[in-house]
Design a protein around this motif. Sequence first.
Motif, PDB file in Angstrom:
ATOM      1  N   ALA A  74       0.832  -1.203   0.000  1.00 16.99           N
ATOM      2  CA  ALA A  74       0.000   0.000   0.000  1.00 16.99           C
ATOM      3  C   ALA A  74       0.871   1.258   0.000  1.00 16.99           C
ATOM      4  O   ALA A  74       1.883   1.311   0.709  1.00 16.99           O
ATOM      5  CB  ALA A  74      -0.909  -0.003   1.226  1.00 16.99           C
ATOM      6  N   PRO A  75       0.508   2.264  -0.792  1.00 14.93           N
ATOM      7  CA  PRO A  75       1.302   3.497  -0.852  1.00 14.93           C
ATOM      8  C   PRO A  75       1.504   4.170   0.493  1.00 14.93           C
ATOM      9  O   PRO A  75       2.516   4.845   0.706  1.00 14.93           O
ATOM     10  CB  PRO A  75       0.476   4.383  -1.795  1.00 14.93           C
ATOM     11  N   LYS A  76       0.553   4.001   1.420  1.00 13.19           N
ATOM     12  CA  LYS A  76       0.698   4.652   2.724  1.00 13.19           C
ATOM     13  C   LYS A  76       1.869   4.073   3.512  1.00 13.19           C
ATOM     14  O   LYS A  76       2.383   4.714   4.423  1.00 13.19           O
ATOM     15  CB  LYS A  76      -0.589   4.517   3.530  1.00 13.19           C
ATOM     16  N   LEU A  77       2.317   2.860   3.135  1.00 11.34           N
ATOM     17  CA  LEU A  77       3.461   2.253   3.813  1.00 11.34           C
ATOM     18  C   LEU A  77       4.779   2.805   3.283  1.00 11.34           C
ATOM     19  O   LEU A  77       5.703   3.069   4.046  1.00 11.34           O
ATOM     20  CB  LEU A  77       3.427   0.723   3.644  1.00 11.34           C
ATOM     21  N   PHE A  78       4.852   2.957   1.955  1.00 17.49           N
ATOM     22  CA  PHE A  78       6.061   3.467   1.315  1.00 17.49           C
ATOM     23  C   PHE A  78       5.667   4.487   0.247  1.00 17.49           C
ATOM     24  O   PHE A  78       5.827   4.246  -0.960  1.00 17.49           O
ATOM     25  CB  PHE A  78       6.855   2.323   0.673  1.00 17.49           C
ATOM     26  N   PRO A  79       5.113   5.635   0.663  1.00 12.39           N
ATOM     27  CA  PRO A  79       4.555   6.596  -0.304  1.00 12.39           C
ATOM     28  C   PRO A  79       5.570   7.142  -1.297  1.00 12.39           C
ATOM     29  O   PRO A  79       5.245   7.345  -2.471  1.00 12.39           O
ATOM     30  CB  PRO A  79       3.996   7.712   0.587  1.00 12.39           C
ATOM     31  N   LEU A  80       6.806   7.369  -0.862  1.00 12.15           N
ATOM     32  CA  LEU A  80       7.794   7.934  -1.772  1.00 12.15           C
ATOM     33  C   LEU A  80       8.290   6.898  -2.771  1.00 12.15           C
ATOM     34  O   LEU A  80       8.454   7.180  -3.959  1.00 12.15           O
ATOM     35  CB  LEU A  80       8.980   8.508  -0.984  1.00 12.15           C
ATOM     36  N   LEU A  81       8.483   5.658  -2.302  1.00 17.64           N
ATOM     37  CA  LEU A  81       8.934   4.594  -3.197  1.00 17.64           C
ATOM     38  C   LEU A  81       7.894   4.283  -4.270  1.00 17.64           C
ATOM     39  O   LEU A  81       8.232   3.815  -5.361  1.00 17.64           O
ATOM     40  CB  LEU A  81       9.238   3.328  -2.393  1.00 17.64           C
ATOM     41  N   SER A  82       6.618   4.547  -3.977  1.00 13.41           N
ATOM     42  CA  SER A  82       5.552   4.242  -4.939  1.00 13.41           C
ATOM     43  C   SER A  82       5.728   4.982  -6.250  1.00 13.41           C
ATOM     44  O   SER A  82       5.189   4.574  -7.287  1.00 13.41           O
ATOM     45  CB  SER A  82       4.186   4.581  -4.327  1.00 13.41           C
ATOM     46  N   VAL A  83       6.479   6.065  -6.224  1.00  7.84           N
ATOM     47  CA  VAL A  83       6.754   6.824  -7.452  1.00  7.84           C
ATOM     48  C   VAL A  83       7.474   5.952  -8.470  1.00  7.84           C
ATOM     49  O   VAL A  83       7.344   6.155  -9.690  1.00  7.84           O
ATOM     50  CB  VAL A  83       7.573   8.091  -7.124  1.00  7.84           C
ATOM     51  N   LEU A  84       8.223   4.953  -8.004  1.00 10.25           N
ATOM     52  CA  LEU A  84       8.979   4.090  -8.920  1.00 10.25           C
ATOM     53  C   LEU A  84       8.078   3.328  -9.881  1.00 10.25           C
ATOM     54  O   LEU A  84       8.505   2.940 -10.962  1.00 10.25           O
ATOM     55  CB  LEU A  84       9.834   3.099  -8.121  1.00 10.25           C
ATOM     56  N   THR A  85       6.818   3.097  -9.491  1.00  8.50           N
ATOM     57  CA  THR A  85       5.910   2.358 -10.378  1.00  8.50           C
ATOM     58  C   THR A  85       5.629   3.130 -11.663  1.00  8.50           C
ATOM     59  O   THR A  85       5.260   2.540 -12.674  1.00  8.50           O
ATOM     60  CB  THR A  85       4.580   2.053  -9.673  1.00  8.50           C
ATOM     61  N   LEU A  86       5.812   4.458 -11.633  1.00  8.41           N
ATOM     62  CA  LEU A  86       5.572   5.268 -12.824  1.00  8.41           C
ATOM     63  C   LEU A  86       6.643   5.058 -13.885  1.00  8.41           C
ATOM     64  O   LEU A  86       6.410   5.309 -15.065  1.00  8.41           O
ATOM     65  CB  LEU A  86       5.502   6.757 -12.456  1.00  8.41           C
ATOM     66  N   ILE A  87       7.849   4.623 -13.437  1.00  2.00           N
ATOM     67  CA  ILE A  87       8.954   4.483 -14.391  1.00  2.00           C
ATOM     68  C   ILE A  87       9.433   3.040 -14.513  1.00  2.00           C
ATOM     69  O   ILE A  87      10.537   2.786 -15.001  1.00  2.00           O
ATOM     70  CB  ILE A  87      10.137   5.404 -14.009  1.00  2.00           C
ATOM     71  N   LEU A  88       8.613   2.087 -14.079  1.00  5.37           N
ATOM     72  CA  LEU A  88       8.990   0.683 -14.221  1.00  5.37           C
ATOM     73  C   LEU A  88       9.278   0.302 -15.679  1.00  5.37           C
ATOM     74  O   LEU A  88      10.242  -0.431 -15.942  1.00  5.37           O
ATOM     75  CB  LEU A  88       7.917  -0.225 -13.633  1.00  5.37           C
ATOM     76  N   PRO A  89       8.492   0.770 -16.660  1.00  9.27           N
ATOM     77  CA  PRO A  89       8.837   0.439 -18.051  1.00  9.27           C
ATOM     78  C   PRO A  89      10.252   0.885 -18.432  1.00  9.27           C
ATOM     79  O   PRO A  89      10.938   0.191 -19.188  1.00  9.27           O
ATOM     80  CB  PRO A  89       7.780   1.202 -18.862  1.00  9.27           C
ATOM     81  N   LEU A  90      10.695   2.041 -17.913  1.00 16.02           N
ATOM     82  CA  LEU A  90      12.060   2.495 -18.178  1.00 16.02           C
ATOM     83  C   LEU A  90      13.072   1.514 -17.596  1.00 16.02           C
ATOM     84  O   LEU A  90      14.088   1.197 -18.236  1.00 16.02           O
ATOM     85  CB  LEU A  90      12.269   3.893 -17.598  1.00 16.02           C
ATOM     86  N   LYS A  97      -4.115   9.431  -1.449  1.00 14.83           N
ATOM     87  CA  LYS A  97      -5.545   9.717  -1.633  1.00 14.83           C
ATOM     88  C   LYS A  97      -6.189   8.690  -2.564  1.00 14.83           C
ATOM     89  O   LYS A  97      -7.318   8.246  -2.340  1.00 14.83           O
ATOM     90  CB  LYS A  97      -5.723  11.130  -2.183  1.00 14.83           C
ATOM     91  N   GLN A  98      -5.456   8.300  -3.614  1.00 10.63           N
ATOM     92  CA  GLN A  98      -5.977   7.281  -4.526  1.00 10.63           C
ATOM     93  C   GLN A  98      -6.223   5.968  -3.793  1.00 10.63           C
ATOM     94  O   GLN A  98      -7.188   5.255  -4.086  1.00 10.63           O
ATOM     95  CB  GLN A  98      -4.987   7.056  -5.670  1.00 10.63           C
ATOM     96  N   GLU A  99      -5.354   5.657  -2.845  1.00 14.67           N
ATOM     97  CA  GLU A  99      -5.517   4.425  -2.082  1.00 14.67           C
ATOM     98  C   GLU A  99      -6.841   4.428  -1.323  1.00 14.67           C
ATOM     99  O   GLU A  99      -7.560   3.418  -1.290  1.00 14.67           O
ATOM    100  CB  GLU A  99      -4.345   4.253  -1.118  1.00 14.67           C
ATOM    101  N   LYS A 100      -7.193   5.555  -0.714  1.00 13.12           N
ATOM    102  CA  LYS A 100      -8.465   5.660   0.002  1.00 13.12           C
ATOM    103  C   LYS A 100      -9.641   5.511  -0.956  1.00 13.12           C
ATOM    104  O   LYS A 100     -10.629   4.836  -0.643  1.00 13.12           O
ATOM    105  CB  LYS A 100      -8.546   7.003   0.724  1.00 13.12           C
ATOM    106  N   GLN A 101      -9.548   6.150  -2.129  1.00 11.11           N
ATOM    107  CA  GLN A 101     -10.625   6.040  -3.119  1.00 11.11           C
ATOM    108  C   GLN A 101     -10.765   4.600  -3.602  1.00 11.11           C
ATOM    109  O   GLN A 101     -11.881   4.088  -3.769  1.00 11.11           O
ATOM    110  CB  GLN A 101     -10.346   6.979  -4.289  1.00 11.11           C
ATOM    111  N   ALA A 102      -9.627   3.940  -3.852  1.00 13.51           N
ATOM    112  CA  ALA A 102      -9.653   2.555  -4.327  1.00 13.51           C
ATOM    113  C   ALA A 102     -10.279   1.632  -3.285  1.00 13.51           C
ATOM    114  O   ALA A 102     -11.069   0.738  -3.626  1.00 13.51           O
ATOM    115  CB  ALA A 102      -8.237   2.094  -4.672  1.00 13.51           C
ATOM    116  N   GLU A 103      -9.944   1.832  -2.013  1.00 11.60           N
ATOM    117  CA  GLU A 103     -10.518   1.010  -0.949  1.00 11.60           C
ATOM    118  C   GLU A 103     -12.035   1.181  -0.880  1.00 11.60           C
ATOM    119  O   GLU A 103     -12.776   0.209  -0.707  1.00 11.60           O
ATOM    120  CB  GLU A 103      -9.888   1.382   0.394  1.00 11.60           C
ATOM    121  N   LYS A 104     -12.490   2.414  -1.040  1.00  9.96           N
ATOM    122  CA  LYS A 104     -13.929   2.682  -1.026  1.00  9.96           C
ATOM    123  C   LYS A 104     -14.619   1.970  -2.185  1.00  9.96           C
ATOM    124  O   LYS A 104     -15.682   1.355  -2.025  1.00  9.96           O
ATOM    125  CB  LYS A 104     -14.150   4.194  -1.133  1.00  9.96           C
TER     126      LYS A 104
END
Length: 339
Positions: free
Chosen positions: A22-38, A238-245
């Motif tokens: 969950a992003p709330k556990l490692f919010p800064l590291l979650s940015v890496l998912t945006l550049i995984l294709p790279l 915030k997206q995590e909260k929306q997704a859970e809902k």
Amino acid sequence: MFGFNIALTVLTFVAYALPFLAPKLFPLLSVLTLILPLFLILNAFFFVYWLLQLKRQVILSGLVLLLGITFINKFYKFSSRALAEEEKDFTVMSYNVRLFNLFEWLPNEHVGDTILSFINDQNPDIICLQEYSESAKVNLRAYKYKAVFMEGKQIKTGQAIFSKYPIFNQGDFKIPDLGNNVVYADIKKGKDTIRVYNIHLQSIKISPDVNEIESHVDAIDKSKSQQLFVRIREAFKKQEKQAEKLVNHRKACPYPVIICGDMNNSAFSYIYRNIKGDLSDCFEEAGLGFGQTYRFKYYPARIDYIFADKRMKVKSFQSFSRFENSDHFPIMTRLAFAN
């Protein structure tokens, strides 16, 4: 070179693990998912580099690519399938229309009419629109049934679901203090009932021409660079909260489900994995190429999705990446109930 290869391997394995955290556990590291294709492309470069030199280091890059093979399919589809059309089929479109260019982001006063003509030409049976506004006066008169949810005072904006089939129930569950919304409509198609969710999750607010990112890369401007990462981090939380809902709401739904919309996140993220659940990603089932849905310079971003219940067969999928009348591109799928 091998030192760089090892560092890249560590970052890639971290990115592999992030969809399960969950992003709330490692919010800064979650940015890496945006550049995984790279990361995957760079690992492929190292694989070829070591292979040409007949070095045993090739094993490391080969292992990284082998373990990431499931991620490659989310980024690029090498083949497509289009099953024969039948009378029982129905089509679903999702499109972030950016208020039909109401504030003239594009130097073209006919964008609203062009989008309307495009929708009429494609003629989807169900269409989910994000950043919809009735102020643009785009009349989708071909659709008898609609569920429209908007907010605002002078200019009302929001989301809409239009259908050629009867809508007998509708609702939304906007979460206080979070941006955008999730809306839904229960639709009756013959003997079948479908719940369609139209999602527009919290935006990470990155400019599509990446001028903002290019300015943040400048090492002199460290404060702005930090602000960018903080903004992305907070958006993911915030997206995590929306997704859970959304996931909890879907669990109580007695009908087959279709989830459409602008997720504002990549297919390598925890948010994607959580929302998709046991549904089919229509692009993965029947798409081709990059499936780009967002007009982002240098990178074929896919942040808009259509997920379909396993009780439905995905017969085709299209991403209209040449239709440049918004910062997003429309996507459409053809579905049919498996029975």
